[in-house]
Design a protein around this motif. Structure first.
Motif, PDB file in Angstrom:
ATOM      1  N   TYR A  36       0.840  -1.184   0.000  1.00 12.13           N
ATOM      2  CA  TYR A  36       0.000   0.000   0.000  1.00 12.13           C
ATOM      3  C   TYR A  36       0.882   1.243   0.000  1.00 12.13           C
ATOM      4  CZ  TYR A  36      -4.325  -2.531   1.076  1.00 12.13           C
ATOM      5  OH  TYR A  36      -5.417  -3.350   1.024  1.00 12.13           O
ATOM      6  N   GLN A  38       0.685   5.318   1.109  1.00 14.17           N
ATOM      7  CA  GLN A  38      -0.116   6.239   1.906  1.00 14.17           C
ATOM      8  C   GLN A  38       0.512   7.621   1.876  1.00 14.17           C
ATOM      9  OE1 GLN A  38      -0.604   5.270   6.107  1.00 14.17           O
ATOM     10  NE2 GLN A  38      -2.574   6.316   6.178  1.00 14.17           N
ATOM     11  N   ARG A  41      -1.803  12.199   5.665  1.00 16.04           N
ATOM     12  CA  ARG A  41      -3.192  12.483   6.037  1.00 16.04           C
ATOM     13  C   ARG A  41      -4.218  11.916   5.057  1.00 16.04           C
ATOM     14  NH1 ARG A  41      -4.186  15.957  10.381  1.00 16.04           N
ATOM     15  NH2 ARG A  41      -2.224  16.513  11.384  1.00 16.04           N
ATOM     16  N   LYS A  42      -3.844  10.828   4.384  1.00 18.23           N
ATOM     17  CA  LYS A  42      -4.774  10.130   3.494  1.00 18.23           C
ATOM     18  C   LYS A  42      -4.841   8.670   3.909  1.00 18.23           C
ATOM     19  CE  LYS A  42      -5.277  13.575   0.493  1.00 18.23           C
ATOM     20  NZ  LYS A  42      -6.578  14.251   0.277  1.00 18.23           N
ATOM     21  N   GLY A  43      -5.846   7.953   3.407  1.00 14.69           N
ATOM     22  CA  GLY A  43      -5.910   6.523   3.653  1.00 14.69           C
ATOM     23  C   GLY A  43      -4.949   5.771   2.744  1.00 14.69           C
ATOM     24  N   PRO A  44      -4.556   4.559   3.129  1.00 20.00           N
ATOM     25  CA  PRO A  44      -3.676   3.752   2.273  1.00 20.00           C
ATOM     26  C   PRO A  44      -4.366   3.395   0.960  1.00 20.00           C
ATOM     27  CG  PRO A  44      -3.762   2.875   4.520  1.00 20.00           C
ATOM     28  CD  PRO A  44      -4.848   3.889   4.407  1.00 20.00           C
TER      29      PRO A  44
ATOM     30  N   LEU B  91      -9.313   4.035  10.589  1.00 21.77           N
ATOM     31  CA  LEU B  91      -9.496   3.856   9.149  1.00 21.77           C
ATOM     32  C   LEU B  91     -10.512   2.771   8.868  1.00 21.77           C
ATOM     33  CD1 LEU B  91      -5.707   3.994   8.317  1.00 21.77           C
ATOM     34  CD2 LEU B  91      -7.387   5.513   7.277  1.00 21.77           C
ATOM     35  N   PHE B 105      -9.480   1.877   1.146  1.00 21.89           N
ATOM     36  CA  PHE B 105      -9.520   2.595   2.415  1.00 21.89           C
ATOM     37  C   PHE B 105     -10.156   3.975   2.267  1.00 21.89           C
ATOM     38  CE2 PHE B 105      -7.092   0.326   5.687  1.00 21.89           C
ATOM     39  CZ  PHE B 105      -6.578  -0.709   4.939  1.00 21.89           C
ATOM     40  N   GLY B 106     -10.803   4.404   3.335  1.00 16.26           N
ATOM     41  CA  GLY B 106     -11.265   5.767   3.444  1.00 16.26           C
ATOM     42  C   GLY B 106     -10.153   6.657   3.974  1.00 16.26           C
ATOM     43  N   PRO B 107     -10.428   7.957   4.105  1.00 14.66           N
ATOM     44  CA  PRO B 107      -9.401   8.908   4.550  1.00 14.66           C
ATOM     45  C   PRO B 107      -9.133   8.862   6.049  1.00 14.66           C
ATOM     46  CG  PRO B 107     -11.455  10.041   4.162  1.00 14.66           C
ATOM     47  CD  PRO B 107     -11.672   8.622   3.737  1.00 14.66           C
ATOM     48  N   GLY B 108     -10.006   8.218   6.803  1.00 14.64           N
ATOM     49  CA  GLY B 108      -9.785   8.092   8.241  1.00 14.64           C
ATOM     50  C   GLY B 108     -10.444   9.188   9.066  1.00 14.64           C
ATOM     51  N   ARG B 110      -9.442  11.222  12.494  1.00 11.98           N
ATOM     52  CA  ARG B 110      -8.366  11.481  13.455  1.00 11.98           C
ATOM     53  C   ARG B 110      -9.001  11.801  14.799  1.00 11.98           C
ATOM     54  NH1 ARG B 110      -3.008  12.501  12.882  1.00 11.98           N
ATOM     55  NH2 ARG B 110      -3.313  12.383  10.625  1.00 11.98           N
TER      56      ARG B 110
END
Lengths: 112, 114
Positions: A36, A38, A41-44, B91, B105-108, B110
């Motif tokens: 992956y 990444q 500040r983003k998702g993998p 996540l 995956f989404g952006p999460g 925090r």
């Protein structure tokens, strides 16, 4: 000992270099191997996944799995500044085990 | 189509409060996964759903954590009586079906617990 080990870096290379990223694992039950990417500040984002030992190529990326050594690699050819990110290896055991086990990630910077 | 979305993107809460984190998977994806990413631990599996069922809850850190999924779509991760060590990025990922290795995956979210 953690099941998956990955050198956190950081790794800094000049643009155009070949990058080698690696993970080792201790549990021979792992059968599926993923890489992956990444961004901060983003998702993998899934780059590649492989099942068997050997090489798999996709554009500038090559994934390599050596099950006998419990060692996987990701090679990036002609690296670009846009490749600067954290690279995470991930693995899954077979059968009905659907949990991904991740390495801690390697931070890569490609300098223009 | 749209990717995995998560809300809120950021959450600051006080120790002891409950929080709810939401995940909207890609439309048509039947499998949904929750992970936690923290500086010290990396990315850790929490729980996955096959449809609305969660067969493997072994990754949930404590009984303060729970998750549900309704209608085979949206999922909520709830943390009760938050502690400072719960601070992390949570996540969510989805895949077309369970066993499909392509997890998106989404952006999460925090989460910061003060």
């Amino acid at each position: 000992q953690k099941e998956v080990e990955q050198d956190p870096g950081p790794l800094s290379v000049p643009e155009g270099a070949i990058v080698s990223l690696n993970c080792t694992y201790s549990n021979s039950a792992f059968q599926y191997f993923m890489w992956y990417r990444q961004y901060s500040r983003k998702g993998p984002e899934l780059l590649m996944y492989t099942y068997s030992s050997g090489n798999k190529e996709d554009g500038r990326f090559t994934a390599q799995v050596d099950k006998s050594s419990k060692y996987i690699s990701l090679f990036i050819r002609d690296s670009q500044p846009s490749d600067s990110a954290t690279y995470l290896c991930a693995m899954r055991k077979g059968g009905s085990n659907y949990k991904l086990t991740f390495g801690k990630g390697t931070l890569l910077t490609v300098n223009p | 189509g749209a990717g995995v979305s998560q809300s809120p993107s950021n959450k600051v809460t006080e120790k002891g409060k409950d929080v709810e984190l939401r995940c909207d998977p890609i439309s048509g994806h039947t499998a949904l996964y929750w992970y936690r990413q923290s500086l010290g631990q990396g990315l850790e599996f929490l729980i996955y759903f096959q449809g609305n069922s969660a067969p493997d809850k072994s990754g949930l850190p404590s009984d303060r954590f729970s998750a549900e999924r309704t209608g085979g779509s949206v999922s909520t991760l709830t943390i009760q009586r938050t502690q400072q060590e719960d601070s992390a990025v949570y996540l969510c990922a989805s895949s077309l079906e369970i066993g499909n290795n392509e997890q998106f995956f989404g952006p999460g979210t925090r989460l910061t617990v003060l």
